[in-house]
Design an enzyme around this catalytic site. Structure first.
Site, mmCIF file in Angstrom:
data_model
loop_
_atom_site.group_PDB
_atom_site.id
_atom_site.type_symbol
_atom_site.label_atom_id
_atom_site.label_comp_id
_atom_site.label_asym_id
_atom_site.label_seq_id
_atom_site.Cartn_x
_atom_site.Cartn_y
_atom_site.Cartn_z
ATOM 1 N N LYS A 1 0.834 -1.196 0.000
ATOM 2 C CA LYS A 1 0.000 0.000 0.000
ATOM 3 C C LYS A 1 0.874 1.253 0.000
ATOM 4 O O LYS A 1 1.977 1.263 0.562
ATOM 5 C CB LYS A 1 -0.898 -0.041 1.245
ATOM 6 C CG LYS A 1 -1.953 1.024 1.342
ATOM 7 C CD LYS A 1 -2.818 0.752 2.587
ATOM 8 C CE LYS A 1 -3.873 1.805 2.806
ATOM 9 N NZ LYS A 1 -4.726 1.472 3.974
ATOM 10 N N LEU B 1 -6.685 8.655 3.636
ATOM 11 C CA LEU B 1 -6.850 7.268 4.103
ATOM 12 C C LEU B 1 -8.155 6.987 4.844
ATOM 13 O O LEU B 1 -8.625 5.857 4.848
ATOM 14 C CB LEU B 1 -5.673 6.817 5.006
ATOM 15 C CG LEU B 1 -4.273 6.856 4.394
ATOM 16 C CD1 LEU B 1 -3.254 6.319 5.398
ATOM 17 C CD2 LEU B 1 -4.202 6.054 3.118
ATOM 18 N N SER C 1 -9.399 1.713 2.926
ATOM 19 C CA SER C 1 -8.442 2.528 2.208
ATOM 20 C C SER C 1 -7.377 1.719 1.462
ATOM 21 O O SER C 1 -6.605 2.285 0.684
ATOM 22 C CB SER C 1 -7.745 3.489 3.178
ATOM 23 O OG SER C 1 -7.028 2.779 4.174
ATOM 24 N N SER C 2 -7.357 0.382 1.675
ATOM 25 C CA SER C 2 -6.398 -0.453 0.939
ATOM 26 C C SER C 2 -7.009 -0.910 -0.384
ATOM 27 O O SER C 2 -6.868 -2.063 -0.799
ATOM 28 C CB SER C 2 -5.991 -1.665 1.790
ATOM 29 O OG SER C 2 -5.528 -1.273 3.057
ATOM 30 N N ILE D 1 -7.838 0.767 9.795
ATOM 31 C CA ILE D 1 -8.212 1.515 10.990
ATOM 32 C C ILE D 1 -9.727 1.574 11.177
ATOM 33 O O ILE D 1 -10.215 2.043 12.194
ATOM 34 C CB ILE D 1 -7.611 2.939 10.988
ATOM 35 C CG1 ILE D 1 -7.641 3.556 12.401
ATOM 36 C CG2 ILE D 1 -8.335 3.834 9.987
ATOM 37 C CD1 ILE D 1 -6.924 4.876 12.528
ATOM 38 N N GLY D 2 -10.486 1.065 10.187
ATOM 39 C CA GLY D 2 -11.938 1.061 10.319
ATOM 40 C C GLY D 2 -12.574 0.007 9.431
ATOM 41 O O GLY D 2 -13.782 -0.048 9.264
ATOM 42 N N GLY D 3 -11.706 -0.831 8.849
ATOM 43 C CA GLY D 3 -12.156 -1.835 7.886
ATOM 44 C C GLY D 3 -11.360 -1.757 6.602
ATOM 45 O O GLY D 3 -11.717 -2.347 5.584
ATOM 46 N N SER D 4 -10.232 -1.038 6.630
ATOM 47 C CA SER D 4 -9.508 -0.672 5.399
ATOM 48 C C SER D 4 -8.800 -1.820 4.702
ATOM 49 O O SER D 4 -8.363 -1.677 3.563
ATOM 50 C CB SER D 4 -8.487 0.429 5.705
ATOM 51 O OG SER D 4 -9.151 1.592 6.112
#
Length: 498
Positions: free
Chosen positions: A63, A112, A138-139, A159-162
């Site tokens: 990433k 992100l 974000s990934s 960090i939240g499901g990324s």
């Protein structure tokens, strides 16, 4: 691939060039890469010295925010351009020592903190399963590249499901380990400093065994020496390979966001497969979810009212997918409070995001620890080993992200709790799933629930995943559960074919 490289039927240079060619082809259609790492070709000269490495000769994607010497970690914001990393991140160093060849960096959303994948520097990444849909974030560059066949294994952050959302949207597997199980030295961010909702670094791949292999390779003495803050806990192969029956907690609806019809069906089918395989399924419900998401999660991530994030965003053009978010962040605090009061009668209070949080307002960390212990106590009371729950999906239509932010409840809770969690693709959206969207009302029946329907419409044929969760530091147990789900799903599909 590792076997063929190890025994010489494939050579590292041929494999690298093949993946480079395929990645460029995939990138033409999906715009998922930020740059090819030509240093990877130079790495071939000494690759034979790493023949004993677990990832010898395997090309790996990383990433954008993972530091690679001499390359930017832009996070999709102009303010971080032209600041090349002085050294490799710890994980890149360890990958190289294990014989892996990082060969490409992948795209991310601006700043992100978004689960689309678009920024003003590199543009919009598309979904490999449907070009009219996003790859998630974000990934998202990783999800698209691996889902499109341009990489076989990649590293992302969550960090939240990324990691889990792009895996779900793109039809692959993704794993968020316990934070600090893997080193985050050299991982860039736009909201560094907050300690409540922590980012994890983890692998994405086409199957669970690839994720486990990556974790085995990284959890070695080299990592523990390079970053002494990482607990020296090697990969526990015995736990991962165990076939003992599990006690599995489950919930189909978290009470915050009603799952889409395909999410709910995929979950129920997986639950049935696990029961038929001899596992014990125990009803579970997330505790005090509104408190966890609003008082703990939002206060943690935006403890400064979003000023740090906004300072990075305002340094350059704002991507369309972030316009709503930046408009809110730019409003003075006292006006945000007024907007919250005015909107409250019309919008479910659960989705108001205008509130200003002050770090000194509460002893946030103390409250968070109390909440974590409360959840662990519930696991102990029910005596469950792991947890099965829906995974956000199917892939969204473009520009429907911040407007349906409540959808993160299924993933971000496990960042807050710091529980390992992974996404495993188990099904695809059917015509019936799509038709049932007409009857979707949601938990709150408000504009946000209607926007969620708008976001997932037109998803027939798209992949759908489930989420597997375990307690902190039991990463191998989570991967073992993911593998069980994957194998039972594959067996069920094979049986249906015959």
């Amino acid at each position: 691939l590792t076997g063929k490289l190890k025994y010489g039927s494939l050579q590292p240079d041929a494999v690298l060039y093949a993946f480079m060619e395929k990645a460029l082809e995939v990138n033409k259609n999906l715009n998922c890469s930020t740059e090819i790492l030509m240093e990877s070709v130079a790495q071939l000269k000494d690759i034979n010295t790493q023949k004993k490495g677990l990832l010898y000769g395997v090309p790996i994607s990383i990433k954008d925010n993972v530091a690679y010497e001499g390359r930017d970690t832009s996070c999709g914001v102009v303010s971080k351009l032209d600041e090349p990393a002085l050294v490799d991140s710890v994980v890149v160093k360890v990958l190289k020592k294990q014989g892996a060849i990082p060969f490409i960096k992948t795209n991310i959303p601006q700043g992100l903190l978004n689960y689309d994948c678009s920024n003003p520097i590199y543009g919009q990444t598309l979904n490999p399963c449907n070009l009219q849909k996003t790859s998630g974030g974000s990934s998202g560059g990783e999800g698209a590249l691996i889902g499109g066949g341009g990489s076989i294994l990649g590293l992302g952050t969550d960090i939240g499901g990324s990691i889990r959302i792009p895996a779900s949207f793109c039809g692959i597997c993704g794993f968020k380990p316990t934070t600090m199980r893997l080193s985050v030295q050299g991982i860039s961010s736009c909201v560094k400093g907050q300690k409540s909702v922590l980012s994890s670094l983890g692998p994405l791949g086409r199957d669970v065994e690839s994720l486990a292999l990556c974790m085995r390779a990284l959890l070695c003495q080299d990592m523990f020496s390079l970053d002494p803050t990482v607990p020296p806990i090697p990969f526990n192969q015995e736990v991962y390979e165990s076939s003992e029956p599990l006690r599995i907690g489950y919930y189909e609806n978290d009470g915050y966001l009603q799952p889409s019809p395909s999410m709910a069906r995929a979950f129920r089918e997986t639950k049935d497969l696990l029961e038929r395989a001899g596992h014990t399924l125990v009803p579970f419900q997330p505790l005090r979810l509104y408190h966890a998401l609003h008082e703990l999660t939002m206060r943690g991530i935006l403890g400064d009212g979003g000023r740090t994030l906004f300072s990075h965003l305002q340094a350059g053009p704002i991507d369309p997918c972030l316009r709503d978010q930046t408009n809110i962040l730019s409003i003075p605090g006292f006006i945000k409070k007024l907007i919250s009061i005015v909107l409250k009668p019309f919008v479910s209070a659960s989705h108001l995001s205008c509130k200003v949080y002050k770090y000194t307002e509460v002893f946030l960390f103390s409250y968070l620890q109390e909440y974590i212990q409360e959840v662990i106590a519930e696991w102990r009371r029910l005596n469950v080993d792991v947890l099965l729950c829906p995974m956000l999906g199917p892939a969204y239509n473009f520009l429907n992200f911040l407007r349906s932010e409540g959808a993160l409840s299924y993933t971000i809770l496990y960042n807050l709790l710091n529980f390992p969690a992974g996404a495993v693709t188990v099904s695809t959206v059917t015509e019936e799933d799509e038709a049932q969207l007409r009857h979707y009302r949601g938990v709150h029946g408000d504009m946000w629930d209607r926007l969620f329907v708008k976001a997932v419409k037109g998803g027939v044929g798209l992949p759908v995943a489930v989420q597997c969760v375990s307690l902190p530091w039991q990463d191998e147990m989570c991967l073992r559960f993911m593998r069980e789900v994957e194998q039972l799903t594959a067996k069920s599909k094979l049986t249906r074919k015959h």
